[in-house]
Design an enzyme around this catalytic site. Structure first.
Site, mmCIF file in Angstrom:
data_model
loop_
_atom_site.group_PDB
_atom_site.id
_atom_site.type_symbol
_atom_site.label_atom_id
_atom_site.label_comp_id
_atom_site.label_asym_id
_atom_site.label_seq_id
_atom_site.Cartn_x
_atom_site.Cartn_y
_atom_site.Cartn_z
ATOM 1 N N ASN A 9 0.247 -1.235 0.482
ATOM 2 C CA ASN A 9 0.161 0.315 -0.183
ATOM 3 C C ASN A 9 1.132 1.197 0.129
ATOM 4 O OD1 ASN A 9 -1.946 2.024 0.517
ATOM 5 N ND2 ASN A 9 -2.030 1.227 2.585
ATOM 6 N N TRP A 10 0.995 1.855 -1.646
ATOM 7 C CA TRP A 10 1.666 3.210 -1.090
ATOM 8 C C TRP A 10 1.357 4.229 -1.054
ATOM 9 C CZ3 TRP A 10 4.379 2.919 -6.792
ATOM 10 C CH2 TRP A 10 5.522 1.474 -6.647
ATOM 11 N N LYS A 11 0.248 4.361 -0.379
ATOM 12 C CA LYS A 11 -0.713 5.462 0.235
ATOM 13 C C LYS A 11 -0.350 6.919 -0.567
ATOM 14 C CE LYS A 11 -0.510 3.153 4.783
ATOM 15 N NZ LYS A 11 -0.386 3.129 6.069
ATOM 16 N N HIS A 91 -10.012 1.569 4.542
ATOM 17 C CA HIS A 91 -8.841 1.025 5.416
ATOM 18 C C HIS A 91 -8.861 2.648 7.031
ATOM 19 C CE1 HIS A 91 -4.301 2.697 6.769
ATOM 20 N NE2 HIS A 91 -3.989 1.102 5.788
ATOM 21 N N GLU A 93 -6.964 4.124 7.582
ATOM 22 C CA GLU A 93 -7.153 6.434 7.717
ATOM 23 C C GLU A 93 -8.350 6.880 6.903
ATOM 24 O OE1 GLU A 93 -3.279 5.621 5.488
ATOM 25 O OE2 GLU A 93 -2.502 4.947 7.170
ATOM 26 N N GLU A 159 -6.007 -4.886 10.330
ATOM 27 C CA GLU A 159 -5.183 -4.317 11.135
ATOM 28 C C GLU A 159 -5.043 -3.086 12.213
ATOM 29 O OE1 GLU A 159 -1.591 -2.818 7.326
ATOM 30 O OE2 GLU A 159 -4.337 -1.488 7.165
ATOM 31 N N GLY A 165 2.589 2.262 10.859
ATOM 32 C CA GLY A 165 3.195 3.443 10.271
ATOM 33 C C GLY A 165 4.134 4.013 11.693
ATOM 34 N N SER A 203 2.896 -2.301 10.297
ATOM 35 C CA SER A 203 4.216 -2.160 10.214
ATOM 36 C C SER A 203 5.286 -3.226 10.089
ATOM 37 C CB SER A 203 4.836 -1.508 12.176
ATOM 38 O OG SER A 203 4.194 -0.283 11.906
ATOM 39 N N GLY A 224 3.024 -1.451 4.615
ATOM 40 C CA GLY A 224 2.766 0.189 3.886
ATOM 41 C C GLY A 224 4.483 0.864 3.607
ATOM 42 N N GLY A 225 4.822 1.207 4.210
ATOM 43 C CA GLY A 225 5.621 2.044 4.700
ATOM 44 C C GLY A 225 7.270 0.921 4.015
#
Ligand code: PGA
Length: 246
Positions: A9-11, A91, A93, A159, A165, A203, A224-225
């Site tokens: 997930n590159w956001k 998600h 966010e 999640e 994150g 994470s 993600g990251g």
């Protein structure tokens, strides 16, 4: 036979230049029971597909509308048209910063399935809920509020909000316990023994991937990251692959 799913997930990250750089470094040998996908921001879906032919495409969100006067919205039909296979819905966010409710998330989920794509329903408790020991109840409520009537073509991503994150990964035991709760709840809600795959996100890094993929109820990861770095993402994909050949 189990299939594992690994979705990056590159956001709100990426550019044409970063996609070219990612593709030039990306090195990964596939496996018939491992689906690897990346969800870039909408404008880059086509470009990523062309640059990384051995990766599937995912989107980070979608509209509930098919088309029309909905400025800024992207329909699932458009996502299918540009080659997406998966669409993230709900998600945290989107829930927290864009006010998405279980009801809206349920409608998005149904729209994704109706277009023949696979929704990835994201659920997870926040830190206060975990500290109060109320996480199972909270996640069951999210599932009950958004699940469609159809069990097929569905992935769930657990999640925990406190792990996204933050560098705080849930322990393999915490993850496996919650995945078992989710699978039991999905079967109770949809009936039968539907074996919906449940991915873990929060994470995930190469150092934690092996233990996570070793958990009996873990069917993949939403990253993600670490998915922004081709070496890290490929290392996580290798862990997934290795866990299949055990
Ligand atoms: P993270 O993000 O791996 O950077 O914690 C996961 C996600 O939000 O999907």
């Amino acid at each position: 036979m189990t299939t594992l799913y690994l979705i990056g997930n590159w956001k709100q990250h990426g550019s044409r230049a970063s996609i070219a750089a990612f593709a030039s470094q990306w090195s990964f040998e596939g496996h018939e029971r491992l689906a690897v996908a990346i969800a870039p921001p909408f404008p880059y879906i086509g470009e990523l597909g062309a640059a990384l032919p051995n990766c599937l495409l995912a989107a980070q969100d979608c509209s509930i509308h098919e088309q029309g006067a909905h400025t800024g919205e992207v329909s699932v039909g458009m996502l299918a048209d540009v080659g997406c296979r998966f669409v993230l819905v709900g998600h945290s966010e989107r829930r927290v910063h864009h006010g998405e409710t279980d009801e809206l998330i349920g409608r998005k989920l149904a729209a994704v399935q109706a277009a023949g794509l696979t929704p990835v329903l994201c659920v997870g408790e926040d830190s206060a809920t975990r500290e109060a020991g109320d996480q199972n109840h909270a996640v069951r409520a999210q599932l009950g509020g958004a699940l469609p009537a159809i069990a097929s073509q569905l992935l769930i991503a657990y999640e925990p909000v406190w792990a996204i994150g933050t560098g705080l990964t849930a322990t393999p035991d915490q993850v496996d316990d919650m995945h078992a709760v989710i699978k039991a709840e999905v079967n109770a809600l949809l009936g039968g023994d539907s074996e919906i795959p449940v991915l873990y996100g929060g994470s995930v890094i190469p150092e934690t991937a092996e233990a996570l993929f070793g958990c009996p109820h873990v069917d993949g990861a939403l990253v993600g990251g670490a998915s922004l770095d081709p070496d890290s993402f490929a290392a996580i994909a290798r862990s997934a692959r290795n866990s299949l050949s055990d």
